[in-house]
Scaffold this motif. Structure first.
Motif, PDB file in Angstrom:
ATOM      1  N   TRP A   1       0.830  -1.209   0.000  1.00  0.00           N
ATOM      2  CA  TRP A   1       0.000   0.000   0.000  1.00  0.00           C
ATOM      3  C   TRP A   1       0.865   1.259   0.000  1.00  0.00           C
ATOM      4  O   TRP A   1       0.535   2.236  -0.675  1.00  0.00           O
ATOM      5  CB  TRP A   1      -0.923  -0.005   1.216  1.00  0.00           C
ATOM      6  CG  TRP A   1      -1.919  -1.124   1.200  1.00  0.00           C
ATOM      7  CD1 TRP A   1      -2.333  -1.852   0.115  1.00  0.00           C
ATOM      8  CD2 TRP A   1      -2.620  -1.669   2.332  1.00  0.00           C
ATOM      9  NE1 TRP A   1      -3.247  -2.801   0.488  1.00  0.00           N
ATOM     10  CE2 TRP A   1      -3.451  -2.718   1.832  1.00  0.00           C
ATOM     11  CE3 TRP A   1      -2.633  -1.386   3.682  1.00  0.00           C
ATOM     12  CZ2 TRP A   1      -4.269  -3.462   2.684  1.00  0.00           C
ATOM     13  CZ3 TRP A   1      -3.452  -2.124   4.526  1.00  0.00           C
ATOM     14  CH2 TRP A   1      -4.272  -3.153   4.029  1.00  0.00           C
ATOM     15  N   LEU A   2       1.950   1.239   0.744  1.00  0.00           N
ATOM     16  CA  LEU A   2       2.844   2.398   0.761  1.00  0.00           C
ATOM     17  C   LEU A   2       3.473   2.602  -0.612  1.00  0.00           C
ATOM     18  O   LEU A   2       3.588   3.732  -1.099  1.00  0.00           O
ATOM     19  CB  LEU A   2       3.914   2.204   1.834  1.00  0.00           C
ATOM     20  CG  LEU A   2       4.918   3.347   2.012  1.00  0.00           C
ATOM     21  CD1 LEU A   2       4.203   4.660   2.323  1.00  0.00           C
ATOM     22  CD2 LEU A   2       5.909   3.013   3.116  1.00  0.00           C
TER      23      LEU A   2
ATOM     24  N   SER B   1      15.252  -8.436   7.709  1.00  0.00           N
ATOM     25  CA  SER B   1      14.237  -7.619   8.368  1.00  0.00           C
ATOM     26  C   SER B   1      13.489  -6.734   7.397  1.00  0.00           C
ATOM     27  O   SER B   1      12.354  -6.337   7.659  1.00  0.00           O
ATOM     28  CB  SER B   1      14.889  -6.753   9.454  1.00  0.00           C
ATOM     29  OG  SER B   1      15.518  -7.540  10.437  1.00  0.00           O
ATOM     30  N   ARG B   2      14.112  -6.416   6.272  1.00  0.00           N
ATOM     31  CA  ARG B   2      13.499  -5.517   5.290  1.00  0.00           C
ATOM     32  C   ARG B   2      13.411  -6.172   3.909  1.00  0.00           C
ATOM     33  O   ARG B   2      13.517  -5.502   2.892  1.00  0.00           O
ATOM     34  CB  ARG B   2      14.309  -4.219   5.216  1.00  0.00           C
ATOM     35  CG  ARG B   2      14.225  -3.362   6.462  1.00  0.00           C
ATOM     36  CD  ARG B   2      12.818  -2.791   6.622  1.00  0.00           C
ATOM     37  NE  ARG B   2      12.708  -1.929   7.794  1.00  0.00           N
ATOM     38  CZ  ARG B   2      12.164  -2.300   8.937  1.00  0.00           C
ATOM     39  NH1 ARG B   2      11.695  -3.544   9.063  1.00  0.00           N
ATOM     40  NH2 ARG B   2      12.084  -1.457   9.951  1.00  0.00           N
TER      41      ARG B   2
ATOM     42  N   GLY C   1      18.435   3.834   1.509  1.00  0.00           N
ATOM     43  CA  GLY C   1      17.589   4.985   1.800  1.00  0.00           C
ATOM     44  C   GLY C   1      16.124   4.592   1.879  1.00  0.00           C
ATOM     45  O   GLY C   1      15.389   5.062   2.762  1.00  0.00           O
ATOM     46  N   CYS C   2      15.673   3.704   0.983  1.00  0.00           N
ATOM     47  CA  CYS C   2      14.286   3.232   1.026  1.00  0.00           C
ATOM     48  C   CYS C   2      14.013   2.436   2.300  1.00  0.00           C
ATOM     49  O   CYS C   2      12.891   2.463   2.829  1.00  0.00           O
ATOM     50  CB  CYS C   2      13.992   2.377  -0.207  1.00  0.00           C
ATOM     51  SG  CYS C   2      13.858   3.321  -1.741  1.00  0.00           S
ATOM     52  N   ILE C   3      15.029   1.726   2.794  1.00  0.00           N
ATOM     53  CA  ILE C   3      14.869   1.009   4.065  1.00  0.00           C
ATOM     54  C   ILE C   3      14.543   1.995   5.174  1.00  0.00           C
ATOM     55  O   ILE C   3      13.664   1.754   6.014  1.00  0.00           O
ATOM     56  CB  ILE C   3      16.144   0.206   4.384  1.00  0.00           C
ATOM     57  CG1 ILE C   3      16.267  -0.990   3.449  1.00  0.00           C
ATOM     58  CG2 ILE C   3      16.149  -0.242   5.852  1.00  0.00           C
ATOM     59  CD1 ILE C   3      17.547  -1.775   3.622  1.00  0.00           C
TER      60      ILE C   3
ATOM     61  N   PHE D   1      10.924   3.896   4.027  1.00  0.00           N
ATOM     62  CA  PHE D   1       9.697   3.121   3.863  1.00  0.00           C
ATOM     63  C   PHE D   1       9.669   1.812   4.653  1.00  0.00           C
ATOM     64  O   PHE D   1       8.623   1.169   4.730  1.00  0.00           O
ATOM     65  CB  PHE D   1       9.488   2.785   2.374  1.00  0.00           C
ATOM     66  CG  PHE D   1       9.552   3.971   1.466  1.00  0.00           C
ATOM     67  CD1 PHE D   1       8.649   5.014   1.596  1.00  0.00           C
ATOM     68  CD2 PHE D   1      10.525   4.060   0.476  1.00  0.00           C
ATOM     69  CE1 PHE D   1       8.698   6.122   0.754  1.00  0.00           C
ATOM     70  CE2 PHE D   1      10.592   5.159  -0.375  1.00  0.00           C
ATOM     71  CZ  PHE D   1       9.675   6.192  -0.233  1.00  0.00           C
ATOM     72  N   GLY D   2      10.792   1.403   5.220  1.00  0.00           N
ATOM     73  CA  GLY D   2      10.854   0.105   5.890  1.00  0.00           C
ATOM     74  C   GLY D   2       9.989   0.006   7.124  1.00  0.00           C
ATOM     75  O   GLY D   2       9.592  -1.101   7.517  1.00  0.00           O
TER      76      GLY D   2
END
Length: 439
Positions: free
Chosen positions: A123-124, A341-342, A394-396, A399-400
């Motif tokens: 969804w994000l 974890s991600r 950076g996305c981790i 948005f993680g």
């Protein structure tokens, strides 16, 4: 990943196992474990119960390698990379293993939990991507039943089929290339396939327990049927989902079979004898159908199914089940923990990160000094790979946190296990101090 338990003998029993009598009560007092030693087993059992099931670090390593290989392949495009390590088959097998372990609980509860963990990161992604597409002019097509556009958007909420995306959108100069929506939506087939595997797993598990061999091999038989054209289905969505099941369904079921102990019940020589034959059959099929750049395993479902099945079968057969890292791998603990974890965040965002990294790196050609003296560096894909991973990290951070909220955990920016390790170390020190005070 399996919890362990054990029974500890009572310290009040005599060496022979009989209760102490009056004539040797005084003598047995010297056999009773001192208080500081007596607390150790109980403390260890309490700590293990508090930590929950022990993670299988071998599976963590496989998942981390699979993610790294996916990013490397989508940047380099080397046809031989899926042969070295069939990442998607490995990832589906690990997910199937975890699903079978979870199905010791009620199926509805497990499915609901899996969907809760899977969907919020999607969804994000959709909130960012669909918003960007709409801003660039994507919307209902007035010439092609515009109502269907709104209905198909529901696949961004529950991806029972591939979510729609805009084709041919212009990029953002110097930041992201043209037709970026296609790269953005590229990984979503995995989410759709994963969701269907989760929904079907309770039924697959029942079949696996009743007829193990037939259940494991059924997707491969389906792959042959589809490849030979014996089953011709109309439309695109259902045939696409069926093709994915035939390609990687056997790997998911292999993971479940490993968890159920089906593989361990086979004679030890069976898997090393059969798995290479199946994998080489897939390789033979690929090489006889113009295997090479632009036509690798990803475009050959049957070859992909056979090669992935054989390789995954070997990896599960030789599984060492590490509860702790071997000494040589301990230095990679935090990185592997972070990737695990991600995993969903990395997979969902890596394609767009690669495109952005390549687009921004190409801007260096506009600097005279760079193209005159460092053209060799600008032509190399390796700096782009490093840059892409920086964007992925950076996305981790950005948005993680959605994965933590989905799992009902406290959000973390950088979940590499260091905070948990520090907490465990503090708990051990406090526990040792408590035992010393008791002693």
């Amino acid at each position: 990943m399996n919890p362990y338990s054990g029974d500890f003998p009572s310290a009040s029993a005599t060496p022979g196992g009989q209760p102490p009598t009056a004539q040797h009560t005084v003598d047995t007092t010297v056999l009773v474990t001192p208080p500081s030693e007596e607390a150790k087993p109980a403390d260890k059992a309490e700590e293990k119960a508090r930590r929950g099931p022990v993670r299988d670090r071998y599976f963590d390593l496989l998942r981390a390698l699979a993610l790294f290989r996916v990013v490397l392949y989508h940047l380099m495009g080397w046809a031989w990379l899926p042969l070295v390590f069939p990442s998607m088959g490995v990832m589906f097998a690990l997910a199937g293993n975890l699903m079978a372990r979870s199905l010791k609980r009620p199926a509805i509860q497990v499915i609901r939990g899996r969907m809760r963990r899977l969907l919020p990161p999607l969804w994000l992604l959709g909130a960012v991507g669909v918003t960007g597409m709409v801003i660039q002019g994507w919307g209902p097509d007035p010439d092609n039943h515009p109502g269907w556009w709104w209905i198909h958007l529901a696949y961004w909420i529950v991806p029972l089929s591939d979510p729609p995306y805009a084709e041919g959108l212009p990029g953002i100069h110097g930041v992201i290339g043209e037709n970026w929506a296609a790269d953005f939506a590229g990984p979503l087939w995995y989410i759709r396939a994963y969701l269907w595997y989760v929904l079907l797993s309770p039924f697959i598990l029942k079949l696996l327990r009743a007829t193990p061999a037939a259940t494991v091999l059924a997707p491969l038989v389906l792959a042959v049927v589809l490849e030979q054209g014996y089953l011709d289905l109309p439309g695109e969505r259902f045939p696409s989902a069926l093709t994915d099941f035939s390609t990687f369904g056997a790997c998911w079921i292999l993971g479940m079979a490993h968890q159920e102990g089906v593989l361990s019940r086979l004679p030890r020589y069976i898997v090393p004898s059969v798995a290479p034959v199946i994998a080489l059959l897939g390789l033979w099929y690929a090489t006889n159908h113009d295997f090479g750049e632009g036509n690798d395993l990803d475009s050959m479902p049957l070859a992909q199914a056979l090669w992935s099945f054989g390789t995954v079968l070997l990896l599960l057969h030789f599984s060492p089940s590490w509860s702790e890292w071997p000494r040589r791998l301990r230095r990679w603990d935090r990185l592997i923990t972070l990737l695990n974890s991600r995993a969903v965040t990395i997979y969902l965002w890596h394609n767009i990160c690669i495109l952005a990294a390549a687009t921004m790196w190409d801007q260096l050609w506009g600097i005279d000094m760079m193209w005159m003296h460092f053209s060799w560096l600008l032509e190399s894909p390796w700096p782009v790979l490093v840059f892409a991973w920086l964007l992925i990290f950076g996305c981790i951070v950005w948005f993680g946190w959605a994965e933590d909220l989905a799992a009902k955990r406290k959000p973390q920016l950088w979940p590499d296990g260091s905070a948990s390790a520090a907490k465990r170390d503090g708990g051990r020190k406090a526990s040792r101090g408590s035992r010393r005070r008791k002693g």
